[in-house]
Structures are given as C-alpha cells and as structure tokens.
Motif scaffolding. Sequence first.
Motif, PDB file in Angstrom:
ATOM      1  N   HIS A 145      24.198 -30.371 -13.940  1.00 16.82           N
ATOM      2  CA  HIS A 145      24.538 -29.488 -15.043  1.00 16.82           C
ATOM      3  C   HIS A 145      25.098 -28.171 -14.514  1.00 16.82           C
ATOM      4  N   LYS A 146      24.443 -27.668 -13.464  1.00 19.99           N
ATOM      5  CA  LYS A 146      24.870 -26.408 -12.853  1.00 19.99           C
ATOM      6  C   LYS A 146      26.263 -26.563 -12.224  1.00 19.99           C
ATOM      7  N   LEU A 147      26.479 -27.688 -11.548  1.00 12.17           N
ATOM      8  CA  LEU A 147      27.785 -27.946 -10.926  1.00 12.17           C
ATOM      9  C   LEU A 147      28.895 -28.001 -11.969  1.00 12.17           C
ATOM     10  N   ALA A 148      28.575 -28.586 -13.121  1.00 15.24           N
ATOM     11  CA  ALA A 148      29.576 -28.738 -14.172  1.00 15.24           C
ATOM     12  C   ALA A 148      30.001 -27.390 -14.739  1.00 15.24           C
ATOM     13  N   GLU A 149      29.129 -26.365 -14.588  1.00 12.63           N
ATOM     14  CA  GLU A 149      29.444 -25.041 -15.137  1.00 12.63           C
ATOM     15  C   GLU A 149      30.074 -24.123 -14.095  1.00 12.63           C
ATOM     16  N   GLN A 150      30.051 -24.575 -12.838  1.00 12.91           N
ATOM     17  CA  GLN A 150      30.412 -23.690 -11.743  1.00 12.91           C
ATOM     18  C   GLN A 150      31.837 -23.882 -11.268  1.00 12.91           C
ATOM     19  N   ASP A 151      32.475 -22.778 -10.889  1.00 12.65           N
ATOM     20  CA  ASP A 151      33.762 -22.859 -10.229  1.00 12.65           C
ATOM     21  C   ASP A 151      33.519 -23.175  -8.756  1.00 12.65           C
ATOM     22  N   GLY A 152      34.140 -24.238  -8.280  1.00  6.49           N
ATOM     23  CA  GLY A 152      33.877 -24.730  -6.928  1.00  6.49           C
ATOM     24  C   GLY A 152      34.176 -23.713  -5.838  1.00  6.49           C
ATOM     25  N   LEU A 153      35.204 -22.915  -6.027  1.00  9.19           N
ATOM     26  CA  LEU A 153      35.620 -21.981  -4.981  1.00  9.19           C
ATOM     27  C   LEU A 153      34.731 -20.736  -4.927  1.00  9.19           C
ATOM     28  N   THR A 154      34.464 -20.146  -6.081  1.00 14.79           N
ATOM     29  CA  THR A 154      33.790 -18.836  -6.091  1.00 14.79           C
ATOM     30  C   THR A 154      32.302 -18.904  -6.428  1.00 14.79           C
ATOM     31  N   GLY A 155      31.867 -20.009  -7.009  1.00 20.51           N
ATOM     32  CA  GLY A 155      30.459 -20.136  -7.373  1.00 20.51           C
ATOM     33  C   GLY A 155      30.103 -19.448  -8.681  1.00 20.51           C
ATOM     34  N   ILE A 156      31.074 -18.731  -9.298  1.00 17.98           N
ATOM     35  CA  ILE A 156      30.771 -18.150 -10.614  1.00 17.98           C
ATOM     36  C   ILE A 156      31.088 -19.199 -11.680  1.00 17.98           C
ATOM     37  N   TYR A 157      30.905 -18.858 -12.958  1.00 19.92           N
ATOM     38  CA  TYR A 157      31.172 -19.829 -14.017  1.00 19.92           C
ATOM     39  C   TYR A 157      32.641 -20.250 -14.011  1.00 19.92           C
ATOM     40  N   ASN A 158      32.902 -21.480 -14.443  1.00 24.17           N
ATOM     41  CA  ASN A 158      34.275 -21.958 -14.526  1.00 24.17           C
ATOM     42  C   ASN A 158      34.845 -21.787 -15.938  1.00 24.17           C
ATOM     43  N   ARG A 159      36.097 -22.126 -16.065  1.00 18.70           N
ATOM     44  CA  ARG A 159      36.811 -21.964 -17.337  1.00 18.70           C
ATOM     45  C   ARG A 159      36.152 -22.769 -18.459  1.00 18.70           C
ATOM     46  N   ARG A 160      35.763 -23.980 -18.114  1.00 21.10           N
ATOM     47  CA  ARG A 160      35.153 -24.867 -19.110  1.00 21.10           C
ATOM     48  C   ARG A 160      33.917 -24.224 -19.726  1.00 21.10           C
ATOM     49  N   TYR A 161      33.069 -23.665 -18.849  1.00 19.63           N
ATOM     50  CA  TYR A 161      31.847 -23.037 -19.337  1.00 19.63           C
ATOM     51  C   TYR A 161      32.169 -21.779 -20.130  1.00 19.63           C
ATOM     52  N   ALA A 225      33.714 -15.260 -15.471  1.00 23.17           N
ATOM     53  CA  ALA A 225      34.116 -16.631 -15.146  1.00 23.17           C
ATOM     54  C   ALA A 225      35.491 -16.607 -14.491  1.00 23.17           C
ATOM     55  N   ARG A 226      35.770 -17.623 -13.696  1.00 20.21           N
ATOM     56  CA  ARG A 226      37.127 -17.761 -13.146  1.00 20.21           C
ATOM     57  C   ARG A 226      37.966 -18.418 -14.216  1.00 20.21           C
ATOM     58  N   TYR A 227      39.059 -17.759 -14.561  1.00 18.84           N
ATOM     59  CA  TYR A 227      39.886 -18.240 -15.660  1.00 18.84           C
ATOM     60  C   TYR A 227      40.943 -19.210 -15.161  1.00 18.84           C
ATOM     61  N   GLY A 228      41.264 -19.082 -13.868  1.00 16.98           N
ATOM     62  CA  GLY A 228      42.283 -19.939 -13.269  1.00 16.98           C
ATOM     63  C   GLY A 228      43.001 -19.136 -12.202  1.00 16.98           C
ATOM     64  N   GLY A 229      43.430 -19.781 -11.119  1.00 16.94           N
ATOM     65  CA  GLY A 229      44.161 -19.084 -10.067  1.00 16.94           C
ATOM     66  C   GLY A 229      43.455 -17.811  -9.642  1.00 16.94           C
ATOM     67  N   GLU A 230      44.167 -16.679  -9.738  1.00 16.17           N
ATOM     68  CA  GLU A 230      43.570 -15.393  -9.353  1.00 16.17           C
ATOM     69  C   GLU A 230      43.158 -14.590 -10.582  1.00 16.17           C
ATOM     70  N   GLU A 231      42.935 -15.299 -11.697  1.00 17.82           N
ATOM     71  CA  GLU A 231      42.532 -14.628 -12.939  1.00 17.82           C
ATOM     72  C   GLU A 231      41.059 -14.862 -13.254  1.00 17.82           C
TER      73      GLU A 231
END
Length: 318
Positions: A145-161, A225-231
């Motif tokens: 569940h945690k992996l699904a919410e996480q951005d792989g590169l930065t470890g913060i929340y991802n766009r989906r979450y 959260a990481r929004y994408g690329g460098e955003e």
Amino acid sequence: MQADSLENYPDKPLAPADSVILIIDDNPKSIKALSLLVRDFGEVVFATSGSTGIAMATKTKPDLILLDVEMPGMNGYEVCRQLKADTSTRSSNIVIVTSHKSVEHEVAALEAGAADFITKPLNAPLVRARVKTQLLVKKQADELHKLAEQDGLTGIYNRRYFDELFVQEWRRHQRQRSPLGLALVDVDFFKAYNDEYGHQEGDECLRAVAHSLRDAMRRPGEQVARYGGEEFVIILPYTDQHELHKIGPWLCEHIRNLERPHAKSQVSECVTISVGLASTIPSVQVAPAQLLGLADKALYQAKANGRNHSVVADKPLD
Ligand SMILES: [Mg+2]
C-alpha cells in the motif's frame, strides 16, 4: 485448551512484535486464553461485545481482529461485515473464532469478509500459526500500500496519491467552507542541470528538492507530492490567498538555502525553484482541476517573469 499447555508455551516472538491485536469475545475466559497465546505477537486489546469491538477497532486500528461468532446482540458475522464495510476499519485482517465446525460456518465467515477461521476448543500451535500468518500478510499488504502511494525516485507521495488526496481535501474544505491552497513547484533550468551534471546528479537534485519541500511544511495536513518530471505539488489546507503570499517566497528561500550549485542556471549560481500558488473555497460549481489550472497559470507567470520566485493567482474561481 488445557491450562498447563498455555503456561508452558514459549514466549519467543515469531512475528513482528509491533502489531496490535484486538480480541472481541463475550466470554472473558476466552479472551484470557487467546490473549495468553498471542500476546508476544504484539499489543493485545479486547472488547466484550460486537458494538464495543467496532468502536475499539475504529480507535486502535488493529492489524488483526480475533472475532468470536457467538455473542449476544450483534453476532460475529455481522460485526465482521460492518468492519469490512467501513473504510476506517476495512484494512484489519479478521480471523473468526467459533465452536461451530462445519463447511457452512466456514463459508459464512469468509463471505462476511474474514481472512481465516479458528475453531474452539483452541489448539495452541494452530492459533499461533494462523495469527502469525495473518500478521505477516497484513504487514506485506501495508508495505504494498505504501509503495503504491510513493514516488520511486524521491520517496515522497506520487501523483496518483496526490490525485486521491486532493479530491478528499477538496470535499472536506467544501463541507467546511474553508479555503484550500495549492502550490505547484518547478525546478528552474533542470534540463540544463541534467546536461551539465548527468542524470544521476539530476536524480539526487530532485530528491534533495523533494525532501527540502517536505521539511518546509509546518502545519498538519500539508502534503508534498511529485507531480511529474521536475514538478512538485503541495496541498495547503485552510490556506487563503493572503497566506499564499508568504508561503511562496518561503518555499523559494528554502530551496535556495540548499546551496546546491547550478552552473548552467541563468538566474542564480544555485538550484532554485519557481512556484505558482492558488487558493479557493471549494464549491460544487467548481472542479478541483480548475484550482490546479490556476496554480499552473501562476507557475507559468513566475517562469515568464524570470523564475526563482513565486506568483499567487489573483483571479478567483467561480
Ligand atoms: Mg461467545
């Protein structure tokens, strides 16, 4: 179960000891017997009726619930159904405990949403093995569940979450008629940074910015959260336009203070960000995407005006 088999049972922990186990049973003797068997797996809490059990589950968010079927008032199957229907208690694994040993009862337990089934009289090694398995299953589910919410590169929340969280916050602020703020963050001249220092350093830079933004958060509910690329995108609960004028420069300063060299930046010797911010009191007439659109326009303006600063959208949504 015989008392001596309980007392002689080894206390060696076999599963993660940080779990919470809730026992719901109308018979205190059964609670005691089960509790002795599983206490080294984690913290054991208990309730002696279905309704107090549900309240306890909501409060303690147990990893595992050992649930008696035969109870006055609400029986175990009904308790199980209610726990599984509620999003706040759904993730607890439930093991049904009953003296009925038949396929029908086992099917009823599984249909009510239970993960497993234990029959009375309790068999100590079997109870422990089943409890241990369910705790491990729960731990794996939590990690996934945690992996699904996480951005792989930065470890913060991802766009989906972020998308999920943003809609939740939108509704919450709509109900409370409170202003919801949003910040879109873009790393200045990031392509040039990658070209100059290589992709590995580029990744390091994104990680540093992500963690720095997260560290800059000061109030509960603020999420990056990481929004994408460098955003990156930041949710700012209970934040109006006036406050955004302070938050924007504060974020820019926070990243400048990293003092991460950027030889190819046209605005600074260090890595900087541009920030677009917007706030609104959510209503049914407006879609969450419109607030994102406003913040995006403000970000565009911040970049067009020379980067390394923030712009707050002044046009209200209607
Ligand atoms: Mg009972």
